[in-house]
Design a protein around this motif. Structure first.
Motif, PDB file in Angstrom:
ATOM      1  N   TYR A 159       0.832  -1.209   0.000  1.00 55.39           N
ATOM      2  CA  TYR A 159       0.000   0.000   0.000  1.00 55.39           C
ATOM      3  C   TYR A 159       0.865   1.257   0.000  1.00 55.39           C
ATOM      4  O   TYR A 159       0.586   2.207  -0.726  1.00 55.39           O
ATOM      5  N   ASP A 160       1.922   1.255   0.783  1.00 55.79           N
ATOM      6  CA  ASP A 160       2.827   2.418   0.821  1.00 55.79           C
ATOM      7  C   ASP A 160       3.448   2.670  -0.546  1.00 55.79           C
ATOM      8  O   ASP A 160       3.522   3.814  -1.006  1.00 55.79           O
ATOM      9  N   ALA A 161       3.884   1.602  -1.211  1.00 55.79           N
ATOM     10  CA  ALA A 161       4.469   1.747  -2.552  1.00 55.79           C
ATOM     11  C   ALA A 161       3.423   2.288  -3.520  1.00 55.79           C
ATOM     12  O   ALA A 161       3.701   3.177  -4.334  1.00 55.79           O
ATOM     13  N   LEU A 162       2.216   1.769  -3.436  1.00 54.20           N
ATOM     14  CA  LEU A 162       1.132   2.204  -4.317  1.00 54.20           C
ATOM     15  C   LEU A 162       0.853   3.697  -4.156  1.00 54.20           C
ATOM     16  O   LEU A 162       0.680   4.414  -5.139  1.00 54.20           O
ATOM     17  N   THR A 163       0.853   4.181  -2.920  1.00 56.40           N
ATOM     18  CA  THR A 163       0.546   5.596  -2.696  1.00 56.40           C
ATOM     19  C   THR A 163       1.697   6.514  -3.095  1.00 56.40           C
ATOM     20  O   THR A 163       1.474   7.688  -3.363  1.00 56.40           O
ATOM     21  N   ALA A 165     -10.335  -6.069  -4.817  1.00 60.49           N
ATOM     22  CA  ALA A 165     -11.562  -6.811  -4.529  1.00 60.49           C
ATOM     23  C   ALA A 165     -12.247  -6.281  -3.272  1.00 60.49           C
ATOM     24  O   ALA A 165     -13.481  -6.265  -3.188  1.00 60.49           O
ATOM     25  N   GLY A 166     -11.468  -5.828  -2.311  1.00 60.86           N
ATOM     26  CA  GLY A 166     -12.013  -5.303  -1.060  1.00 60.86           C
ATOM     27  C   GLY A 166     -12.383  -3.834  -1.108  1.00 60.86           C
ATOM     28  O   GLY A 166     -12.845  -3.271  -0.124  1.00 60.86           O
ATOM     29  N   GLY A 167     -12.165  -3.182  -2.255  1.00 61.79           N
ATOM     30  CA  GLY A 167     -12.527  -1.777  -2.401  1.00 61.79           C
ATOM     31  C   GLY A 167     -11.559  -0.803  -1.764  1.00 61.79           C
ATOM     32  O   GLY A 167     -11.861   0.375  -1.624  1.00 61.79           O
ATOM     33  N   GLN A 168     -10.354  -1.268  -1.395  1.00 60.70           N
ATOM     34  CA  GLN A 168      -9.373  -0.368  -0.777  1.00 60.70           C
ATOM     35  C   GLN A 168      -8.596   0.425  -1.817  1.00 60.70           C
ATOM     36  O   GLN A 168      -8.050   1.478  -1.512  1.00 60.70           O
ATOM     37  N   VAL A 169      -8.526  -0.096  -3.024  1.00 62.75           N
ATOM     38  CA  VAL A 169      -7.922   0.607  -4.148  1.00 62.75           C
ATOM     39  C   VAL A 169      -8.812   0.380  -5.362  1.00 62.75           C
ATOM     40  O   VAL A 169      -9.651  -0.516  -5.379  1.00 62.75           O
ATOM     41  N   ARG A 170      -8.601   1.182  -6.356  1.00 62.78           N
ATOM     42  CA  ARG A 170      -9.380   1.086  -7.587  1.00 62.78           C
ATOM     43  C   ARG A 170      -8.508   0.487  -8.678  1.00 62.78           C
ATOM     44  O   ARG A 170      -7.384   0.931  -8.897  1.00 62.78           O
ATOM     45  N   ARG A 171      -9.018  -0.537  -9.335  1.00 56.80           N
ATOM     46  CA  ARG A 171      -8.340  -1.128 -10.500  1.00 56.80           C
ATOM     47  C   ARG A 171      -8.761  -0.289 -11.699  1.00 56.80           C
ATOM     48  O   ARG A 171      -9.946  -0.093 -11.949  1.00 56.80           O
ATOM     49  N   VAL A 172      -7.789   0.230 -12.450  1.00 59.05           N
ATOM     50  CA  VAL A 172      -8.060   1.130 -13.570  1.00 59.05           C
ATOM     51  C   VAL A 172      -7.624   0.460 -14.862  1.00 59.05           C
ATOM     52  O   VAL A 172      -6.467   0.052 -15.002  1.00 59.05           O
ATOM     53  N   THR A 173      -8.563   0.362 -15.786  1.00 63.30           N
ATOM     54  CA  THR A 173      -8.276  -0.230 -17.086  1.00 63.30           C
ATOM     55  C   THR A 173      -8.349   0.874 -18.128  1.00 63.30           C
ATOM     56  O   THR A 173      -9.427   1.395 -18.414  1.00 63.30           O
ATOM     57  N   LEU A 174      -7.200   1.226 -18.662  1.00 60.08           N
ATOM     58  CA  LEU A 174      -7.124   2.262 -19.684  1.00 60.08           C
ATOM     59  C   LEU A 174      -6.820   1.614 -21.031  1.00 60.08           C
ATOM     60  O   LEU A 174      -6.216   0.535 -21.087  1.00 60.08           O
ATOM     61  N   ALA A 175      -7.204   2.279 -22.094  1.00 66.95           N
ATOM     62  CA  ALA A 175      -6.957   1.758 -23.435  1.00 66.95           C
ATOM     63  C   ALA A 175      -5.455   1.589 -23.664  1.00 66.95           C
ATOM     64  O   ALA A 175      -4.651   2.444 -23.264  1.00 66.95           O
ATOM     65  N   ASP A 176      -5.078   0.480 -24.269  1.00 65.67           N
ATOM     66  CA  ASP A 176      -3.677   0.217 -24.643  1.00 65.67           C
ATOM     67  C   ASP A 176      -2.711   0.323 -23.467  1.00 65.67           C
ATOM     68  O   ASP A 176      -1.611   0.855 -23.604  1.00 65.67           O
ATOM     69  N   SER A 177      -3.122  -0.156 -22.299  1.00 66.17           N
ATOM     70  CA  SER A 177      -2.277  -0.073 -21.115  1.00 66.17           C
ATOM     71  C   SER A 177      -2.521  -1.285 -20.234  1.00 66.17           C
ATOM     72  O   SER A 177      -3.622  -1.851 -20.225  1.00 66.17           O
ATOM     73  N   ASP A 178      -1.504  -1.676 -19.492  1.00 66.05           N
ATOM     74  CA  ASP A 178      -1.694  -2.694 -18.467  1.00 66.05           C
ATOM     75  C   ASP A 178      -2.625  -2.131 -17.401  1.00 66.05           C
ATOM     76  O   ASP A 178      -2.742  -0.914 -17.245  1.00 66.05           O
ATOM     77  N   THR A 179      -3.257  -3.001 -16.634  1.00 63.96           N
ATOM     78  CA  THR A 179      -4.094  -2.571 -15.526  1.00 63.96           C
ATOM     79  C   THR A 179      -3.256  -1.747 -14.561  1.00 63.96           C
ATOM     80  O   THR A 179      -2.115  -2.082 -14.268  1.00 63.96           O
ATOM     81  N   ARG A 180      -3.836  -0.678 -14.094  1.00 56.72           N
ATOM     82  CA  ARG A 180      -3.171   0.204 -13.135  1.00 56.72           C
ATOM     83  C   ARG A 180      -3.990   0.235 -11.856  1.00 56.72           C
ATOM     84  O   ARG A 180      -5.155  -0.162 -11.845  1.00 56.72           O
ATOM     85  N   TYR A 181      -3.386   0.745 -10.798  1.00 52.81           N
ATOM     86  CA  TYR A 181      -4.052   0.801  -9.497  1.00 52.81           C
ATOM     87  C   TYR A 181      -4.036   2.234  -8.992  1.00 52.81           C
ATOM     88  O   TYR A 181      -3.052   2.956  -9.171  1.00 52.81           O
ATOM     89  N   ASP A 182      -5.139   2.616  -8.377  1.00 50.61           N
ATOM     90  CA  ASP A 182      -5.329   3.992  -7.919  1.00 50.61           C
ATOM     91  C   ASP A 182      -5.859   3.954  -6.492  1.00 50.61           C
ATOM     92  O   ASP A 182      -6.851   3.280  -6.215  1.00 50.61           O
ATOM     93  N   HIS A 183      -5.209   4.672  -5.601  1.00 52.12           N
ATOM     94  CA  HIS A 183      -5.671   4.695  -4.213  1.00 52.12           C
ATOM     95  C   HIS A 183      -6.719   5.782  -3.968  1.00 52.12           C
ATOM     96  O   HIS A 183      -7.300   5.861  -2.902  1.00 52.12           O
TER      97      HIS A 183
END
Length: 129
Positions: free
Chosen positions: A14-18, A53-71
């Motif tokens: 989580y720290d790395a993600l933020t 899955a637990g709603g603590q972060v948002r999975r972001v799917t953008l065109a022509d990109s790997d899945t990204r994560y957003d806090h």
């Protein structure tokens, strides 16, 4: 003892993600691994999946990109720079009105991704300098 380690690993992820800006799972793994070499790729990917899955972060799917994560969990769109690839948050003035319009037409909303393409402020300054 396992639960303590698991909690510590989750906090590392989580720290790395933020600290990263809309990272992919691989980018999160690389950050965690650089600081904690014993944490495996599988662990980081599992933790990110659990957070999403637990709603603590948002999975972001953008065109022509790997899945990204957003806090950032409040409703917002994303802007992606076509020069450097940076992804940033774009807060729309009344996101709920847009969703309500879809609902009033009988559409049940499960999620939404709005993506703006263009050039970020940093890249704009570099090309104008």
């Amino acid at each position: 003892m396992g639960a303590v380690r698991n909690t510590r690993q989750k906090q590392m992820v989580y720290d790395a993600l933020t600290r990263l800006d809309h990272p992919t799972a691989t980018e999160v793994y690389e950050r965690v691994h650089s600081e904690h070499p014993t944490v495996s790729r599988g662990t980081v990917f599992r933790v990110l999946g659990g957070f999403a899955a637990g709603g603590q972060v948002r999975r972001v799917t953008l065109a022509d990109s790997d899945t990204r994560y957003d806090h950032t969990l409040e409703p917002h769109a994303h802007g992606r720079c076509r020069v450097c690839g940076r992804v940033c948050d774009v807060f729309l003035p009344d996101f709920s009105a847009i969703a309500q319009t879809a609902r009033s037409n009988g559409f049940r909303i499960d999620g939404c991704e709005v993506e703006f393409y263009g050039v970020c402020a940093d890249c704009s300054q570099k090309t104008n300098a």
